[in-house]
Design a protein around this motif. Structure first.
Motif, PDB file in Angstrom:
ATOM      1  N   ASP A   1       0.824  -1.209   0.000  1.00 34.44           N
ATOM      2  CA  ASP A   1       0.000   0.000   0.000  1.00 34.44           C
ATOM      3  C   ASP A   1       0.863   1.266   0.000  1.00 34.44           C
ATOM      4  OD1 ASP A   1      -2.208  -1.620   0.068  1.00 34.44           O
ATOM      5  OD2 ASP A   1      -2.552  -1.400   2.223  1.00 34.44           O
ATOM      6  N   ILE A   2       1.894   1.266   0.831  1.00 38.95           N
ATOM      7  CA  ILE A   2       2.769   2.441   0.921  1.00 38.95           C
ATOM      8  C   ILE A   2       3.478   2.679  -0.403  1.00 38.95           C
ATOM      9  CG2 ILE A   2       4.867   3.367   1.999  1.00 38.95           C
ATOM     10  CD1 ILE A   2       4.010   1.881   4.565  1.00 38.95           C
ATOM     11  N   GLY A   3       4.035   1.616  -0.970  1.00 33.95           N
ATOM     12  CA  GLY A   3       4.757   1.751  -2.241  1.00 33.95           C
ATOM     13  C   GLY A   3       3.865   2.252  -3.358  1.00 33.95           C
ATOM     14  N   THR A   4       2.652   1.714  -3.420  1.00 32.42           N
ATOM     15  CA  THR A   4       1.703   2.126  -4.462  1.00 32.42           C
ATOM     16  C   THR A   4       1.339   3.602  -4.319  1.00 32.42           C
ATOM     17  OG1 THR A   4       0.771  -0.111  -4.606  1.00 32.42           O
ATOM     18  CG2 THR A   4      -0.579   1.706  -5.440  1.00 32.42           C
ATOM     19  N   GLN A   5       1.023   4.018  -3.109  1.00 31.90           N
ATOM     20  CA  GLN A   5       0.620   5.406  -2.877  1.00 31.90           C
ATOM     21  C   GLN A   5       1.751   6.387  -3.195  1.00 31.90           C
ATOM     22  OE1 GLN A   5      -0.173   6.359   1.223  1.00 31.90           O
ATOM     23  NE2 GLN A   5      -1.306   8.206   0.731  1.00 31.90           N
ATOM     24  N   ILE A   6       2.947   6.089  -2.708  1.00 28.41           N
ATOM     25  CA  ILE A   6       4.080   6.993  -2.890  1.00 28.41           C
ATOM     26  C   ILE A   6       4.494   7.084  -4.357  1.00 28.41           C
ATOM     27  CG2 ILE A   6       6.564   7.236  -2.451  1.00 28.41           C
ATOM     28  CD1 ILE A   6       5.030   8.200  -0.120  1.00 28.41           C
ATOM     29  N   LEU A   7       4.548   5.934  -5.045  1.00 30.70           N
ATOM     30  CA  LEU A   7       4.993   5.943  -6.444  1.00 30.70           C
ATOM     31  C   LEU A   7       3.957   6.577  -7.370  1.00 30.70           C
ATOM     32  CD1 LEU A   7       6.840   2.522  -6.846  1.00 30.70           C
ATOM     33  CD2 LEU A   7       7.819   4.820  -6.680  1.00 30.70           C
ATOM     34  N   ASN A   8       2.679   6.447  -7.044  1.00 33.16           N
ATOM     35  CA  ASN A   8       1.666   7.149  -7.841  1.00 33.16           C
ATOM     36  C   ASN A   8       1.863   8.666  -7.750  1.00 33.16           C
ATOM     37  OD1 ASN A   8       0.014   5.267  -9.219  1.00 33.16           O
ATOM     38  ND2 ASN A   8      -0.981   4.668  -7.306  1.00 33.16           N
ATOM     39  N   LYS A   9       2.168   9.164  -6.547  1.00 35.59           N
ATOM     40  CA  LYS A   9       2.461  10.591  -6.385  1.00 35.59           C
ATOM     41  C   LYS A   9       3.700  10.982  -7.183  1.00 35.59           C
ATOM     42  CE  LYS A   9       0.524  11.555  -1.783  1.00 35.59           C
ATOM     43  NZ  LYS A   9       0.846  12.066  -0.432  1.00 35.59           N
ATOM     44  N   TYR A  10       4.717  10.121  -7.125  1.00 35.62           N
ATOM     45  CA  TYR A  10       5.970  10.380  -7.845  1.00 35.62           C
ATOM     46  C   TYR A  10       5.719  10.489  -9.347  1.00 35.62           C
ATOM     47  CZ  TYR A  10      10.601   9.392  -9.830  1.00 35.62           C
ATOM     48  OH  TYR A  10      11.756   9.446 -10.566  1.00 35.62           O
ATOM     49  N   VAL A  11       4.991   9.534  -9.898  1.00 33.20           N
ATOM     50  CA  VAL A  11       4.721   9.541 -11.342  1.00 33.20           C
ATOM     51  C   VAL A  11       3.903  10.767 -11.737  1.00 33.20           C
ATOM     52  CG1 VAL A  11       3.502   8.336 -13.198  1.00 33.20           C
ATOM     53  CG2 VAL A  11       4.918   7.040 -11.589  1.00 33.20           C
ATOM     54  N   LEU A  12       2.885  11.096 -10.936  1.00 36.08           N
ATOM     55  CA  LEU A  12       2.060  12.269 -11.243  1.00 36.08           C
ATOM     56  C   LEU A  12       2.893  13.549 -11.263  1.00 36.08           C
ATOM     57  CD1 LEU A  12      -1.194  11.536  -9.186  1.00 36.08           C
ATOM     58  CD2 LEU A  12      -0.985  11.683 -11.686  1.00 36.08           C
ATOM     59  N   ALA A  13       3.819  13.657 -10.329  1.00 36.44           N
ATOM     60  CA  ALA A  13       4.667  14.853 -10.274  1.00 36.44           C
ATOM     61  C   ALA A  13       5.623  14.908 -11.457  1.00 36.44           C
ATOM     62  CB  ALA A  13       5.448  14.881  -8.957  1.00 36.44           C
ATOM     63  N   CYS A  14       6.254  13.759 -11.765  1.00 31.52           N
ATOM     64  CA  CYS A  14       7.267  13.732 -12.820  1.00 31.52           C
ATOM     65  C   CYS A  14       6.681  13.873 -14.218  1.00 31.52           C
ATOM     66  CB  CYS A  14       8.082  12.439 -12.733  1.00 31.52           C
ATOM     67  SG  CYS A  14       9.082  12.312 -11.240  1.00 31.52           S
ATOM     68  N   GLU A  15       5.460  13.366 -14.402  1.00 30.61           N
ATOM     69  CA  GLU A  15       4.834  13.456 -15.722  1.00 30.61           C
ATOM     70  C   GLU A  15       3.892  14.647 -15.817  1.00 30.61           C
ATOM     71  OE1 GLU A  15       3.074   9.706 -16.675  1.00 30.61           O
ATOM     72  OE2 GLU A  15       5.033   8.805 -17.114  1.00 30.61           O
ATOM     73  N   GLY A  16       3.757  15.368 -14.723  1.00 32.23           N
ATOM     74  CA  GLY A  16       2.940  16.577 -14.717  1.00 32.23           C
ATOM     75  C   GLY A  16       3.824  17.805 -14.712  1.00 32.23           C
ATOM     76  N   PRO A  17       3.908  18.504 -13.576  1.00 33.19           N
ATOM     77  CA  PRO A  17       4.682  19.749 -13.501  1.00 33.19           C
ATOM     78  C   PRO A  17       6.155  19.592 -13.842  1.00 33.19           C
ATOM     79  CG  PRO A  17       3.250  19.505 -11.581  1.00 33.19           C
ATOM     80  CD  PRO A  17       3.197  18.210 -12.308  1.00 33.19           C
ATOM     81  N   LEU A  18       6.731  18.398 -13.594  1.00 32.76           N
ATOM     82  CA  LEU A  18       8.167  18.206 -13.827  1.00 32.76           C
ATOM     83  C   LEU A  18       8.482  17.538 -15.162  1.00 32.76           C
ATOM     84  CD1 LEU A  18       9.523  17.117 -10.334  1.00 32.76           C
ATOM     85  CD2 LEU A  18       9.967  19.243 -11.546  1.00 32.76           C
ATOM     86  N   GLN A  19       7.499  17.428 -16.025  1.00 35.11           N
ATOM     87  CA  GLN A  19       7.729  16.779 -17.318  1.00 35.11           C
ATOM     88  C   GLN A  19       8.826  17.514 -18.091  1.00 35.11           C
ATOM     89  OE1 GLN A  19       4.293  16.502 -19.832  1.00 35.11           O
ATOM     90  NE2 GLN A  19       5.076  14.709 -20.894  1.00 35.11           N
TER      91      GLN A  19
END
Length: 277
Positions: free
Chosen positions: A242-260
């Motif tokens: 659960d922790i890994g899924t939640q944290i990595l989803n945030k990571y992907v959203l950030a990297c492919e969103g504002p940090l793309q």
């Protein structure tokens, strides 16, 4: 109470002079190391402070300087372990020693300034750094152990405990600064900045921390799922999936969103998510 405070003050002074001896010994190994040079310069200042009597009103600054010395000296020692690829015979002892050293500033701050929050005494950045360094050390150690398949077969519980401890430190690092709530009267004109702060992402280190947590959770799930063994107390175990899924989803959203386009790669994160979810 006054006697206890004085005793603990002497403990800090004694520790500073002990660190000075240790720093001098390490500098004999590598005289030109920048981190040891910086630690030595701060220690000279702290020794002078105590030789001139010291003032209790400067406690926070003394503890902050002391913390920086700890960070510099342990960084040099960590690098030696990494360069040696964490030797099996001595690494467990040395890692526990480093973790204890990096915990000491927080403990001393709590003892010497009990009426204040530790983050007020040490400052947010130093407190974050103490958690980050402990978590990152265990990440690097587990990353090396992960490649030693035969070792893990014999020491699976030890490996999982190292992962759990590392993830806890990294999660604490992410929690030092409360994420900015956009309905708290905070006005942010940059949507990207607003998105980062609302998720508790304040720097590149916070993003890297998320990736480290995701990888460690993946390793834990991998070896938990293929083993009937359990750690000491099941109720104390983290919910790695659960922790890994939640944290990595945030990571992907950030990297492919504002940090793309800013150089952050999400391939490994997505691969891990496909397994965790």
């Amino acid at each position: 109470m006054a006697d206890e405070y004085r005793r603990q003050g002497f403990e800090l002074e004694r520790r500073i002079f002990e660190l000075d001896i240790k720093c001098s010994s390490l500098r004999a190994e590598k005289q030109d190391d920048d981190y040891l040079q910086n630690a030595s310069a701060i220690l000279d200042k702290l020794k002078s402070y105590y030789r001139h009597g010291g003032e209790s009103g400067n406690l926070s600054k003394v503890l902050q300087d002391y913390t920086q010395v700890i960070l510099d000296i342990t960084f040099y020692e960590e690098n030696k372990l990494v360069d040696q690829e964490f030797p099996e015979d001595c690494s467990p002892f040395k890692i526990q020693q480093l973790l204890q050293d990096l915990t000491e500033p927080e403990v001393l701050a709590g003892r010497l300034a009990p009426a204040q929050e530790v983050q007020s005494v040490l400052g947010l950045e130093l407190l974050e750094c103490l958690y980050w360094r402990r978590g990152a050390l265990l990440y690097m150690y587990c990353h090396t152990l992960h490649q030693r398949k035969q070792w893990i077969k014999k020491n699976k519980d030890t490996f999982l405990k190292c992962i759990q401890e590392g993830v806890r430190y990294l999660m604490r690092m992410l929690q030092v600064r409360n994420s900015v709530k956009l309905n708290d009267g905070v006005v942010l004109h940059d949507p990207a900045t607003a998105s980062f702060l609302s998720e508790g992402i304040f720097s590149d280190t916070h993003l890297l921390t998320m990736m480290y947590i995701g990888e460690m959770c993946f390793w834990a799930v991998k070896y938990e799922d293929c083993s009937a063994d359990t750690m000491d107390r099941k109720e104390d175990r983290l919910q790695f999936r659960d922790i890994g899924t939640q944290i990595l989803n945030k990571y992907v959203l950030a990297c492919e969103g504002p940090l793309q386009g800013q150089g952050w790669n999400t391939e490994n994160a997505k691969e891990i998510l496909s397994i965790l979810q």
